[in-house]
Design an enzyme around this catalytic site. Structure first.
Site, PDB file in Angstrom:
ATOM      1  N   GLY A  20       0.920  -1.237   0.065  1.00 36.96           N
ATOM      2  CA  GLY A  20       0.094   0.000  -0.110  1.00 36.96           C
ATOM      3  C   GLY A  20       0.946   1.479   0.051  1.00 36.96           C
ATOM      4  N   CYS A  21       0.365   2.260   0.596  1.00 37.91           N
ATOM      5  CA  CYS A  21       1.130   3.659   0.574  1.00 37.91           C
ATOM      6  C   CYS A  21       2.270   3.523   1.542  1.00 37.91           C
ATOM      7  CB  CYS A  21      -0.047   4.480   1.032  1.00 37.91           C
ATOM      8  SG  CYS A  21       1.063   6.038   1.688  1.00 37.91           S
ATOM      9  N   HIS A  22       3.396   3.795   1.089  1.00 37.64           N
ATOM     10  CA  HIS A  22       4.567   3.773   1.841  1.00 37.64           C
ATOM     11  C   HIS A  22       4.357   4.506   3.283  1.00 37.64           C
ATOM     12  CE1 HIS A  22       6.710   6.871  -1.150  1.00 37.64           C
ATOM     13  NE2 HIS A  22       5.800   7.234  -0.465  1.00 37.64           N
TER      14      HIS A  22
END
Length: 173
Positions: A20-22
């Site tokens: 997902g989003c870092h």
């Protein structure tokens, strides 16, 4: 190679995770005992060095937290069974740095798959290149947990960690 063979002289290893989003991934791994450092940015695998997706590099001590636990936490904290329209930006992957670790990760993934109803889409890929995120995005969650994005997307993951993986949490959460 056995999972127990996955250690070195300094007792710090590294593995890459993307899903997902870092910002989310960074916060999850920064919350764990045994994780020494998390590098947030973008990773491309060796076969396509321009195919970057959001990811982190996790430096950890396997005597404190095992690679299997890290993989399980990774798979539980992103949509690891879903191929969705944002998979190019958010590739579900585990990146290894040494060829021998590919076999270890394949074994771990096979074991953990039993805990999921749907097949995992997470790929095991050789690490190629890393580009760090801009400095202003580093430590995104812990710099201000009250940001709307943090409250909406990251805090629920931290809550799940507290419920399912409490024994692995550090004192920062």
């Amino acid at each position: 190679m056995l999972i127990s063979d996955y250690k070195n002289m300094e007792n710090v290893y590294k593995v890459g995770f993307g899903g997902g989003c870092h910002w989310c991934t960074e916060a999850v791994f920064m919350s764990l005992n045994g994780v020494k450092k998390v590098e947030q940015g973008f990773i491309a695998p060796t076969k396509n060095l321009i195919d970057f997706s959001e990811a982190v590099i996790v430096h950890f001590n396997p005597n404190v937290i095992t690679l299997k636990d890290l993989v399980a936490i990774h798979l539980d904290t992103h949509r690891s069974t879903k191929n969705h329209s944002m998979r190019a930006k958010y590739r579900s992957a585990i990146y290894y740095f040494e060829q021998a670790n590919k076999v270890v990760l394949q074994h771990i993934m096979k074991e953990i798959q039993q805990d999921f109803k749907s097949p995992l889409v997470t790929k095991i890929l050789p690490f190629g290149v890393f580009k760090p995120s801009e400095e202003r995005f580093q430590n995104y969650y812990f710099n201000d947990t009250e940001k709307p994005f943090c409250k909406t997307h990251i805090s629920p993951k931290i809550k799940m960690l507290k419920e399912k993986y409490a024994k692995h949490l550090s004192t920062i959460v």
